[in-house]
Design an enzyme around this catalytic site. Structure first.
Site, mmCIF file in Angstrom:
data_model
loop_
_atom_site.group_PDB
_atom_site.id
_atom_site.type_symbol
_atom_site.label_atom_id
_atom_site.label_comp_id
_atom_site.label_asym_id
_atom_site.label_seq_id
_atom_site.Cartn_x
_atom_site.Cartn_y
_atom_site.Cartn_z
ATOM 1 N N ARG A 1 47.495 43.845 39.054
ATOM 2 C CA ARG A 1 47.356 42.955 37.893
ATOM 3 C C ARG A 1 47.348 43.813 36.637
ATOM 4 O O ARG A 1 46.529 44.727 36.508
ATOM 5 C CB ARG A 1 46.037 42.198 38.051
ATOM 6 C CG ARG A 1 45.684 41.197 36.991
ATOM 7 C CD ARG A 1 44.430 40.447 37.453
ATOM 8 N NE ARG A 1 44.115 39.333 36.570
ATOM 9 C CZ ARG A 1 43.277 39.404 35.546
ATOM 10 N NH1 ARG A 1 42.669 40.534 35.247
ATOM 11 N NH2 ARG A 1 43.052 38.342 34.801
ATOM 12 N N SER B 1 46.838 30.191 41.427
ATOM 13 C CA SER B 1 45.448 30.030 40.975
ATOM 14 C C SER B 1 45.153 28.592 40.592
ATOM 15 O O SER B 1 45.963 27.954 39.906
ATOM 16 C CB SER B 1 45.200 30.884 39.725
ATOM 17 O OG SER B 1 44.837 32.184 40.069
ATOM 18 N N LYS C 1 37.459 38.262 33.437
ATOM 19 C CA LYS C 1 38.509 37.403 32.886
ATOM 20 C C LYS C 1 37.887 36.215 32.184
ATOM 21 O O LYS C 1 36.964 35.588 32.715
ATOM 22 C CB LYS C 1 39.413 36.910 34.036
ATOM 23 C CG LYS C 1 40.476 35.918 33.595
ATOM 24 C CD LYS C 1 41.356 35.495 34.754
ATOM 25 C CE LYS C 1 42.315 34.401 34.318
ATOM 26 N NZ LYS C 1 43.210 33.967 35.387
#
Ligand code: TZP
Ligand code: MG
Length: 241
Positions: free
Chosen positions: A66, A135, A164
């Site tokens: 990521r 997600s 996040k």
């Protein structure tokens, strides 16, 4: 080029999603996913290929790369380095957000968010045999995900996380349970993410997650190899009791 999941022991035995079934519905997700997050690893002083080596040495067989703020060329170079290491260890690697990078790096697939390419569009790039995750945060998103050509549905943030800013409150293990119940009918496994630690991992798996995905807790002790090993051993013990 051997793109896809076939050459890592994750054999796809089902026809494509046009049949009404999920692609990779036989896909057996490893129960632990180490997310190699470029920003979090830089903040912790790790170079990404070294962090990948540490996670693989600790026994991780499912990695996600990521890099939210990376330039494309750098993203591809690092993804390629991680994929080479992971494939040598027999591990699966998926790339967050970027189906193009996943394909060019010969990764096994891509992890998509609600604002990324649709799973169908991403599959046009990575192929029917690839791993495609999506997600979700709400029950509505989970239900919508069930009709997409995906390999797993991710649910989170399960707990509070500082890694996040999701824009969503913690959904709790009850949402994991709900997602697992809804996914079961489609043979769609659930990956739980967000604020998961070694202490909460077993509860999340017991709620029905096939896999847990972790960023911050891997780096917290300064010994990601040891931390990964602790997760892998703890989750393996669940299968043996
Ligand atoms: N998606 C939902 S929560 C989250 C992502 C990427 C962050 C997970 O990081 P951590 O450090 O394991 O809470
Ligand atoms: Mg995304």
């Amino acid at each position: 080029m051997g793109f896809g999941i076939r050459d890592s022991g994750f054999e796809r035995r089902t026809p494509a999603y046009e049949s009404g079934r999920s692609p990779n519905s036989q896909f057996q997700l490893p129960s632990f996913c180490a997310i190699l997050d470029a920003d979090a690893s830089a903040a912790a002083g790790w170079v990404l290929p070294d962090l990948a080596d540490a996670c693989l040495a600790g026994g991780a067989r499912f990695l996600q790369f990521r890099a939210k703020h990376a330039a494309g060329g750098w993203f591809l170079d690092v993804a390629t380095a991680i994929v080479l290491r992971a494939r040598a260890a027999g591990a699966v690697v998926i790339v967050n957000d970027r189906a193009d990078i996943a394909r060019l790096a010969n990764a096994h697939g891509v992890h998509l968010g609600q604002d990324d390419l649709s799973p169908r569009a991403a599959r046009a790039i990575v192929g029917d045999a690839a791993v495609v995750g999506l997600s979700t945060h709400t029950v509505g998103q989970i239900d919508a995900a069930l009709s997409h050509p995906i390999s797993y549905v991710a649910v989170g943030p399960v707990f509070g996380t500082s890694t996040k800013t999701t824009g969503y409150d913690a959904v709790g293990v009850s949402r994991v349970r709900e997602a697992a119940r809804r996914g079961r009918g489609r043979g769609l496994p659930v990956v739980a993410i967000g604020g998961i630690t070694l202490d909460s991992a077993v509860d999340v798996i017991n709620a029905g997650a096939a896999s847990i995905a972790v960023i911050g807790d891997l780096l917290r002790t300064g010994d990601p190899e040891g931390r990964v090993r602790a997760y892998v051993e703890r989750l393996a013990r669940m299968n043996n009791v």
